[in-house]
Scaffold this motif. Structure first.
Motif, PDB file in Angstrom:
ATOM      1  N   VAL A 222       0.834  -1.206   0.000  1.00 56.94           N
ATOM      2  CA  VAL A 222       0.000   0.000   0.000  1.00 56.94           C
ATOM      3  C   VAL A 222       0.867   1.253   0.000  1.00 56.94           C
ATOM      4  O   VAL A 222       0.611   2.214  -0.749  1.00 56.94           O
ATOM      5  N   ASP A 223       1.910   1.258   0.826  1.00 56.55           N
ATOM      6  CA  ASP A 223       2.781   2.437   0.926  1.00 56.55           C
ATOM      7  C   ASP A 223       3.521   2.696  -0.379  1.00 56.55           C
ATOM      8  O   ASP A 223       3.685   3.847  -0.792  1.00 56.55           O
ATOM      9  N   GLN A 234       2.802   6.827 -12.768  1.00 63.58           N
ATOM     10  CA  GLN A 234       1.736   5.889 -13.102  1.00 63.58           C
ATOM     11  C   GLN A 234       2.270   4.593 -13.720  1.00 63.58           C
ATOM     12  O   GLN A 234       1.667   3.530 -13.547  1.00 63.58           O
ATOM     13  N   GLN A 235       3.391   4.674 -14.412  1.00 63.83           N
ATOM     14  CA  GLN A 235       3.974   3.448 -14.960  1.00 63.83           C
ATOM     15  C   GLN A 235       4.399   2.514 -13.831  1.00 63.83           C
ATOM     16  O   GLN A 235       4.173   1.298 -13.906  1.00 63.83           O
ATOM     17  N   GLU A 236       4.996   3.076 -12.779  1.00 63.77           N
ATOM     18  CA  GLU A 236       5.387   2.266 -11.626  1.00 63.77           C
ATOM     19  C   GLU A 236       4.159   1.737 -10.889  1.00 63.77           C
ATOM     20  O   GLU A 236       4.157   0.599 -10.401  1.00 63.77           O
ATOM     21  N   VAL A 237       3.115   2.557 -10.804  1.00 67.50           N
ATOM     22  CA  VAL A 237       1.883   2.093 -10.164  1.00 67.50           C
ATOM     23  C   VAL A 237       1.343   0.864 -10.886  1.00 67.50           C
ATOM     24  O   VAL A 237       1.001  -0.157 -10.259  1.00 67.50           O
ATOM     25  N   GLN A 238       1.268   0.940 -12.199  1.00 71.35           N
ATOM     26  CA  GLN A 238       0.729  -0.184 -12.975  1.00 71.35           C
ATOM     27  C   GLN A 238       1.620  -1.421 -12.847  1.00 71.35           C
ATOM     28  O   GLN A 238       1.117  -2.548 -12.725  1.00 71.35           O
ATOM     29  N   TYR A 239       2.944  -1.210 -12.869  1.00 78.55           N
ATOM     30  CA  TYR A 239       3.867  -2.350 -12.763  1.00 78.55           C
ATOM     31  C   TYR A 239       3.691  -3.071 -11.428  1.00 78.55           C
ATOM     32  O   TYR A 239       3.572  -4.313 -11.390  1.00 78.55           O
ATOM     33  N   TYR A 240       3.667  -2.320 -10.346  1.00 80.34           N
ATOM     34  CA  TYR A 240       3.585  -2.969  -9.031  1.00 80.34           C
ATOM     35  C   TYR A 240       2.176  -3.466  -8.719  1.00 80.34           C
ATOM     36  O   TYR A 240       2.017  -4.413  -7.944  1.00 80.34           O
ATOM     37  N   GLU A 241       1.167  -2.856  -9.310  1.00 81.21           N
ATOM     38  CA  GLU A 241      -0.171  -3.438  -9.189  1.00 81.21           C
ATOM     39  C   GLU A 241      -0.173  -4.848  -9.759  1.00 81.21           C
ATOM     40  O   GLU A 241      -0.766  -5.772  -9.165  1.00 81.21           O
ATOM     41  N   GLN A 242       0.483  -5.008 -10.898  1.00 80.67           N
ATOM     42  CA  GLN A 242       0.558  -6.330 -11.523  1.00 80.67           C
ATOM     43  C   GLN A 242       1.377  -7.288 -10.665  1.00 80.67           C
ATOM     44  O   GLN A 242       1.009  -8.460 -10.498  1.00 80.67           O
ATOM     45  N   VAL A 247      -5.166  -3.690  -6.861  1.00 79.71           N
ATOM     46  CA  VAL A 247      -5.406  -2.411  -7.514  1.00 79.71           C
ATOM     47  C   VAL A 247      -5.289  -1.310  -6.473  1.00 79.71           C
ATOM     48  O   VAL A 247      -5.871  -1.397  -5.388  1.00 79.71           O
ATOM     49  N   HIS A 248      -4.512  -0.291  -6.805  1.00 81.09           N
ATOM     50  CA  HIS A 248      -4.339   0.835  -5.883  1.00 81.09           C
ATOM     51  C   HIS A 248      -5.615   1.662  -5.797  1.00 81.09           C
ATOM     52  O   HIS A 248      -6.192   2.032  -6.829  1.00 81.09           O
ATOM     53  N   GLN A 249      -6.049   1.927  -4.590  1.00 81.25           N
ATOM     54  CA  GLN A 249      -7.227   2.763  -4.368  1.00 81.25           C
ATOM     55  C   GLN A 249      -6.812   3.972  -3.541  1.00 81.25           C
ATOM     56  O   GLN A 249      -6.288   3.828  -2.430  1.00 81.25           O
TER      57      GLN A 249
END
Length: 470
Positions: A222-223, A234-242, A247-249
């Motif tokens: 989460v952090d 946002q690219q890092e968000v999508q990578y680590y979500e995968q 999914v980040h909320q």
């Protein structure tokens, strides 16, 4: 047995030296009153017992003294005093009070317990954890950030010592999480993101995403996603979500900030002494190994370390012999889980973020062959010295053999007020007073501890330790 005047030159020094070099007590036994007091929560008494203990009068044990004093002051909420001791521990680690050659010689000729204690790798990094929390509690954010940068240096040094070997303890995820917490507390979101990302990558590279007894905490996930989103990565968000399968909320704006609750549970394992028995055998021409009676351990021995004429004597005289080696004893837990609640509107379960118990056992196992090889070299040196003495004086040789047997001792020192494990979770706060309830749970045991935290819009830290043993 009649002892001549000439033989007294051996008797007297050995008689005087034996009480100094030899003791059947482990470190845990030498500081038993302190250990009992700290495990029962009598921290003021524990600090007094440390001051009284003769064990700490020797310079070789000063690092342990400062680490234990720093921890007891931390447990009493004396954060400034705690850091004075931890700074002294840092100074010992960065300097040398005796020459390295002399120190290594003492370890080889006598036993490793006579060397200056330099701490386990994870113990050194945990000094940074305590200093960081101390600075946060004192609201000294600049000092906390300096300590956070030193965490990076500590991890680099650890990685170098282990030659970047991912199969060994070559990185420390917990210290990087602490680094992220410090940076975020100081408002440095970019460096917080980097620290969280580095910690997460350690878990992601590990089998089953589990690192030394710890599953990747959901709080870390989460952090990392939150700080990446705050920075617009946002690219890092999508990578680590995968990578995380989540999914980040974005959470609603919280004007009260949040509090990071840290729970230290139980006590770290203590070191004891184990005895291994070996014989020297030849496995092929000139290929000698030490092996245990069950032939499950084979340790090569390089006779090239010694003069050629000494090799033949070693092969003839090294029969079955004993090697003292440290081993850990786990301390049973009184509590096993903990929940935290804010007022009656928010609750969660604390997650394990550091397993000191696992680290201790596994890092000792990782260096077993290396340290056992040093122990065998120590015995070989003593055996050669005994042979040379016997050539001139049989009685003196017997006395030296007795001295060698009595000084064969494992180094059982370790930082014993460390917790068995550390748990944490982040709790959102409302502006103003917040009632935080920590509920500890064990087998038929429950304890509730209440705190009042004033929400001020920033990230705060709150720590609690339950050191009881079952």
């Amino acid at each position: 047995m009649f002892i001549s005047d000439r033989q007294w030159k051996w008797w007297l020094p050995l008689a005087l030296a034996i009480p100094f070099f030899c003791s059947c007590r482990t470190y845990n036994g030498a500081v038993a009153p302190y250990y009992e007091a700290v495990s029962q929560g009598r921290f003021e008494e524990a600090s007094t017992q440390l001051d009284k203990a003769r064990f700490f009068r020797y310079n070789r044990n000063k690092l342990l003294f400062n680490m234990e004093k720093g921890k007891t002051a931390f447990l009493q909420g004396r954060y400034h005093e705690s850091n004075l001791y931890f700074n002294a521990a840092d100074s010992i680690l960065s300097g040398r009070s005796r020459s390295r050659v002399l120190d290594q010689t003492l370890g080889l000729v006598v036993n490793p317990a006579m060397q200056i204690y330099q701490g386990e790798d994870f113990e050194r990094l945990l000094i940074h954890y305590y200093k960081s929390v101390n600075y946060l509690q004192l609201h000294q954010l600049e000092d906390a950030e300096v300590e956070a940068r030193r965490i990076s240096l500590g991890n680099y040094a650890l990685n170098d010592r282990k030659k970047n070997n991912d199969k060994k303890y070559s990185n420390d995820a917990f210290s990087l999480i602490v680094q992220g917490i410090v940076y975020e507390s100081a408002g440095d979101v970019n460096n917080a993101f980097i620290a969280y990302r580095n910690a997460a990558d350690i878990f992601l590279k590990s089998p089953d995403r589990r690192y030394y007894g710890v599953d990747m905490p959901a709080q870390l996930q989460v952090d990392l996603l939150r700080t990446a989103d705050q920075l617009g990565f946002q690219q890092e968000v999508q990578y680590y979500e995968q990578q995380f399968g989540r999914v980040h909320q974005r959470s609603a704006d919280n004007d009260g900030g949040s509090v990071l609750v840290i729970w230290e549970n139980g006590l770290a394992p203590v070191k004891a002494e184990s005895n291994f028995f070996f014989t020297l055998t030849e496995r092929g021409p000139g290929n000698f190994v030490f092996t245990d009676p069950n032939t499950q351990i084979f340790i090569p021995f390089d006779f090239n370390l010694f003069p050629r004429d000494s090799c033949d004597r070693l092969r003839r005289h090294l029969e079955a012999f004993r090697v003292a080696f440290p081993s850990y004893i786990e301390q049973p837990l009184y509590y096993t889980t903990a929940d935290v609640q804010r007022d009656s509107t928010f609750s969660t379960t604390l997650e394990k973020v550091e397993d000191v118990n696992q680290l201790a056992f596994r890092t000792l196992q990782e260096r077993f062959l290396k340290e056992m090889g040093l122990a065998l070299t120590r015995l070989a040196i003593k055996k050669l010295a005994e042979y040379e003495i016997r050539k001139n004086d049989e009685v003196a040789g017997e006395l030296f053999n007795l001295f060698a047997l009595l000084t064969e001792k494992a180094d059982t020192r370790n930082w014993q007020s460390l917790p068995h494990s550390i748990y944490y979770s982040r709790i959102p706060l409302k502006r103003g007073d917040n009632k935080i309830t920590l509920t500890l749970k064990g087998k038929g045991n429950t304890q509730k501890v209440e705190f009042n935290v004033i929400g001020n819009g920033r990230l705060q830290t709150l720590h609690y330790a339950s050191l009881q043993k079952s």
